[in-house]
Design a protein around this motif. Structure first.
Motif, PDB file in Angstrom:
ATOM      1  N   ASP A 106      23.887  45.560  11.328  1.00 54.80           N
ATOM      2  CA  ASP A 106      23.842  46.345  12.571  1.00 54.80           C
ATOM      3  C   ASP A 106      22.814  45.778  13.543  1.00 54.80           C
ATOM      4  N   ILE A 121      43.909  54.206  11.925  1.00 53.12           N
ATOM      5  CA  ILE A 121      42.436  54.164  11.903  1.00 53.12           C
ATOM      6  C   ILE A 121      41.910  55.260  10.979  1.00 53.12           C
ATOM      7  N   GLN A 151      29.101  53.260  12.091  1.00 50.73           N
ATOM      8  CA  GLN A 151      29.801  52.427  13.068  1.00 50.73           C
ATOM      9  C   GLN A 151      31.287  52.719  13.074  1.00 50.73           C
ATOM     10  N   ASN A 152      31.818  52.833  11.869  1.00 49.34           N
ATOM     11  CA  ASN A 152      33.236  53.059  11.708  1.00 49.34           C
ATOM     12  C   ASN A 152      33.654  54.395  12.309  1.00 49.34           C
ATOM     13  N   THR A 176      32.024  56.106  14.563  1.00 48.34           N
ATOM     14  CA  THR A 176      31.832  56.102  16.015  1.00 48.34           C
ATOM     15  C   THR A 176      32.951  55.324  16.691  1.00 48.34           C
ATOM     16  N   ARG A 177      33.345  54.220  16.063  1.00 44.72           N
ATOM     17  CA  ARG A 177      34.411  53.424  16.661  1.00 44.72           C
ATOM     18  C   ARG A 177      35.692  54.254  16.776  1.00 44.72           C
ATOM     19  N   HIS A 181      35.349  56.733  19.521  1.00 43.61           N
ATOM     20  CA  HIS A 181      35.465  56.121  20.848  1.00 43.61           C
ATOM     21  C   HIS A 181      36.921  55.794  21.172  1.00 43.61           C
ATOM     22  N   PHE A 182      37.656  55.405  20.130  1.00 46.07           N
ATOM     23  CA  PHE A 182      39.082  55.160  20.351  1.00 46.07           C
ATOM     24  C   PHE A 182      39.744  56.447  20.842  1.00 46.07           C
ATOM     25  N   LYS A 214      38.725  57.192  24.370  1.00 45.91           N
ATOM     26  CA  LYS A 214      39.290  56.250  25.329  1.00 45.91           C
ATOM     27  C   LYS A 214      40.729  56.668  25.668  1.00 45.91           C
ATOM     28  N   GLU A 239      30.289  62.997  20.329  1.00 47.55           N
ATOM     29  CA  GLU A 239      30.512  61.973  21.358  1.00 47.55           C
ATOM     30  C   GLU A 239      31.214  62.568  22.575  1.00 47.55           C
TER      31      GLU A 239
END
Lengths: 416, 297
Positions: free
Chosen positions: A151, B13, B22-23, B25-26, B29-30, B33, B72
């Motif tokens: 990270d 996903i 991270q996963n 959050t990604r 965010h998808f 979006k 988020e």
């Protein structure tokens, strides 16, 4: 404590290396009878200013002094960006900067332009940016703000606009890939390997001393300063001023010289003497409206009774802080928060610091008697450029000075 | 990407979601979006939770994802472009979602749900102190104990339309789930035989048999991966303790940071704290003194 230690055993003055003699470690020699290199060091986290310049003279060539300083500023800016992106508290920044500066006390600063012909795996380890990443990585662990190395790498490489996936990576890492290398790792992987190897080196340089004068037992300078402000009943505005100084001072080598409680107190004493009234703040808590008598607070401070801060160390820090602002006011964060011209005197702010320094001329500073002669410094094994091969081939041991008694027992056993 | 494509991809996903921050959050965010396709994306979340072939572990991860998504969404909605996407839908379905993550007597996910619910309560300004307290207490009544003695299974927990705020309703459900797990544990202790023989790992941890496709029990691999995941989730929860949010456009430290993380957090020490502090410093001073060659103090 003097150079001589209370016990009579030779070779164990504070933090001094006992090299290539194996009598201090129980398993010092191997079967072939050849002595394995063995070193025992007692951590000395703080150096005097003369020791620092001596150490730098060994690691930073005169021609590179300027580059080193410039690079340091860039690197610290870079580290701050990482800290911001990963939302770390400032103590991570502080410890990272501490480690970075410590690293170059014992390692040669090499910042060559990339040279295709000499590319090897070690090239990355010499890159100050990779060194900085290692410092951040270790600092996050020590400050209990754990992040995966991956990270940290992702964020850092994005900040520097580096393509991590580039293959055949050969070195300094500043531009990513170039061909002709035996190494087929991607940059990210090569970086990871370099960081892991550097981390082990860094650990040896900090002598596995995680107390490091601050961490765990005490807060870092920034928090400690505010802690002291609260204790002294200093109001919001003035505390904020101290906090800004703490932020500026965090990035200086002062943290290699003086423990954090003394620096924090010095910051407060400087602040109270300056009586800053012109700092611009957006918030003003109610209690700030009532007048506080700064003089009275200043008069009431007793370095040792209230804070256990030895006065010579506080004095040393005061002079250092004043010097810092006299020379670097324009680059400081404090400068962003106070008007360029002092309203009372009509002069630039820096004159206030100069005037204050002249009033502090007769302070008792640190005793550096044993550090002034080069000969004496050269004879101090602790200050030698650290030989990593000892830990690889033999044994390197580290201990804290307050845990030395255990160590003495071991020597007594050896003597029998 | 049209709405249908987005929904298909989103579903993929979610199926491959791991609890790494991270996963999560990604994925969030998808979703944000493509928030104009919320009508298509939101049902994908429900579908996956109701799909019996999806592992319970994944469902727990999806629940953590929901927490991140709400988080988020609130953050995104500081920009005028966003108008709190997903929040209403998720909130309304929260009790239903919870029961999907904590099906019948399978309560392995209860602690994760509890942690997420606590965090969500802050967003929806629901005071959860009382719930938290009750969650951590022994909630069995005398009547329950009598039932345990008679070896009566805990009544099945169903959704009731109580008309309450969905979050409060979820808390109610969670408390009943907690009670169920306490109840069933006691019942098991009371009414099952003590085994004196060597117990196989398989039985000891009630591992799932290779031929068992029902998915009520977990396989060894699943349990181990779950331990990894929980470690990750724990790390994430710890992160909340130190995270400092700083404005993107300012390149140095701000007064807000000082106010929030220093001035408001620091309090003058009590006498006891102060004594401990001075003692620590004295110890430190010894180390400091040993660091210099000359006597300084």
């Amino acid at each position: 404590m003097s150079v001589k230690t209370p016990n009579t055993h030779p070779g164990i003055s504070p933090g001094v290396v006992d090299s290539s003699k194996s009598n201090l470690t129980p398993n010092g020699s191997n079967l072939s009878g050849k002595p394995r290199p063995s070193v025992t060091q007692i951590s000395r986290p703080f150096f005097t200013s003369s020791e620092l310049s001596y150490l730098h003279s060994q690691t930073i060539a005169d021609s590179k002094k300027l580059v080193f300083t410039q690079r340091k500023h860039q690197i610290f800016q870079f580290v701050f960006q990482i800290v911001k992106a990963l939302k770390f508290p400032l103590r991570v920044l502080s410890t990272s900067m501490n480690y970075y500066q410590r690293f170059y006390l014992f390692n040669k600063f090499e910042d060559e332009e990339k040279d295709e012909s000499t590319s090897d795996d070690n090239e990355l380890e010499k890159d100050p940016y990779v060194v900085a990443l290692t410092c951040v990585f270790l600092a996050t662990k020590n400050e209990d703000c754990i992040k995966k190395l991956r990270d940290i790498q992702v964020v850092a490489n994005k900040i520097r606009d580096i393509d991590e996936t580039s293959k055949g990576h050969n070195g300094s890492g500043s531009n990513g890939a170039s061909g002709g290398s035996r190494n087929s790792d991607s940059l990210a992987e090569a970086q990871r390997k370099a960081i892991m190897s550097l981390e082990f080196k860094l650990l040896q340089l900090i002598k596995f001393d995680f107390i490091n004068g601050t961490v765990l037992t005490l807060d870092s300078i920034d928090s400690l300063t505010i802690q002291f402000c609260k204790k002294l009943g200093i109001n919001y505005k003035i505390s904020m001023f101290s906090w800004l100084i703490a932020f500026d001072i965090m990035s200086t080598p002062l943290c290699l010289m003086i423990p954090s409680h003394c620096i924090s107190l010095a910051i407060i004493i400087v602040t109270l003497n300056l009586k800053p009234s012109q700092i611009t703040t957006k918030f003003t808590p109610v209690e700030d409206l009532s007048e506080v008598n700064l003089e009275e607070i200043l008069e009431g401070i007793d370095c040792y009774e209230q804070f256990r801060c030895p006065e010579p160390l506080v004095n040393e820090a005061i002079i250092y802080i004043l010097d810092y602002y006299i020379h670097q006011m324009n680059y400081s964060i404090l400068n962003e928060y106070i008007p360029a011209i002092d309203e009372e005197t009509g002069k630039e702010q820096v004159f206030k610091f100069m005037e204050l320094k002249s009033r502090f001329n007769d302070l008792t500073k640190m005793n550096q008697k044993s550090c002034l002669k080069r000969q004496l410094l050269e004879s101090d094994e602790y200050l030698k450029v650290w030989d990593y091969s000892v830990a690889m081939k033999g044994s390197a041991r580290f201990m804290l000075s307050n845990k030395r008694r255990r160590f003495s027992e071991e020597i007594d056993l050896e003597a029998v | 990407m049209d709405s249908f494509e987005a929904a298909t991809q989103f579903s993929q996903i979610l199926r491959n979601l791991t609890p790494a921050v991270q996963n999560l959050t990604r994925a969030a965010h998808f979703a944000l979006k493509h928030s104009d396709s919320e009508d298509y994306l939101f049902p994908s979340i429900l579908d996956i939770l109701n799909d019996p072939s999806v592992e319970l572990n994944t469902k727990s991860t999806v629940f953590q994802f929901i927490e991140v998504l709400i988080n988020e969404s609130f953050y995104y909605s500081r920009q005028p472009k966003f108008n709190y996407p997903y929040i209403q839908n998720l909130k309304t379905s929260l009790p239903k979602i919870m029961l999907a993550v904590l099906p019948t007597t399978s309560n392995t996910n209860i602690y994760n749900v509890y942690t997420s619910l606590k965090n969500l309560s802050k967003h929806f300004k629901v005071d959860c102190c009382e719930f938290v307290e009750r969650f951590n207490l022994d909630s069995l009544t005398d009547e329950d104990r009598a039932h345990i003695d008679q070896d009566i299974p805990f009544p099945e927990i169903r959704l009731e339309d109580s008309g309450e705020d969905p979050l409060v309703e979820s808390w109610g459900l969670l408390l009943r789930k907690k009670k169920q797990s306490q109840y069933e544990r006691l019942r098991l202790l009371k009414h099952s035989e003590v085994s004196r023989d060597t117990v196989e790992e398989q039985d000891l941890f009630s591992l799932r048999d290779k031929n068992d496709k029902a998915g009520e029990l977990l396989s060894k691999r699943q349990i181990i991966s779950r331990m990894e995941d929980d470690r990750e989730a724990h790390k994430r929860s710890k992160e909340n303790l130190w995270v400092v949010l700083r404005p993107k456009d300012v390149n140095f430290i701000t007064e807000e940071e000082f106010l929030k993380h220093y001035w408001s957090k620091t309090h003058a020490m009590t006498k006891k704290q102060e004594d401990a502090f001075l003692e620590t410093v004295e110890e430190l001073n010894k180390l400091v003194a040993g660091s210099y060659k000359d006597k300084q103090f």
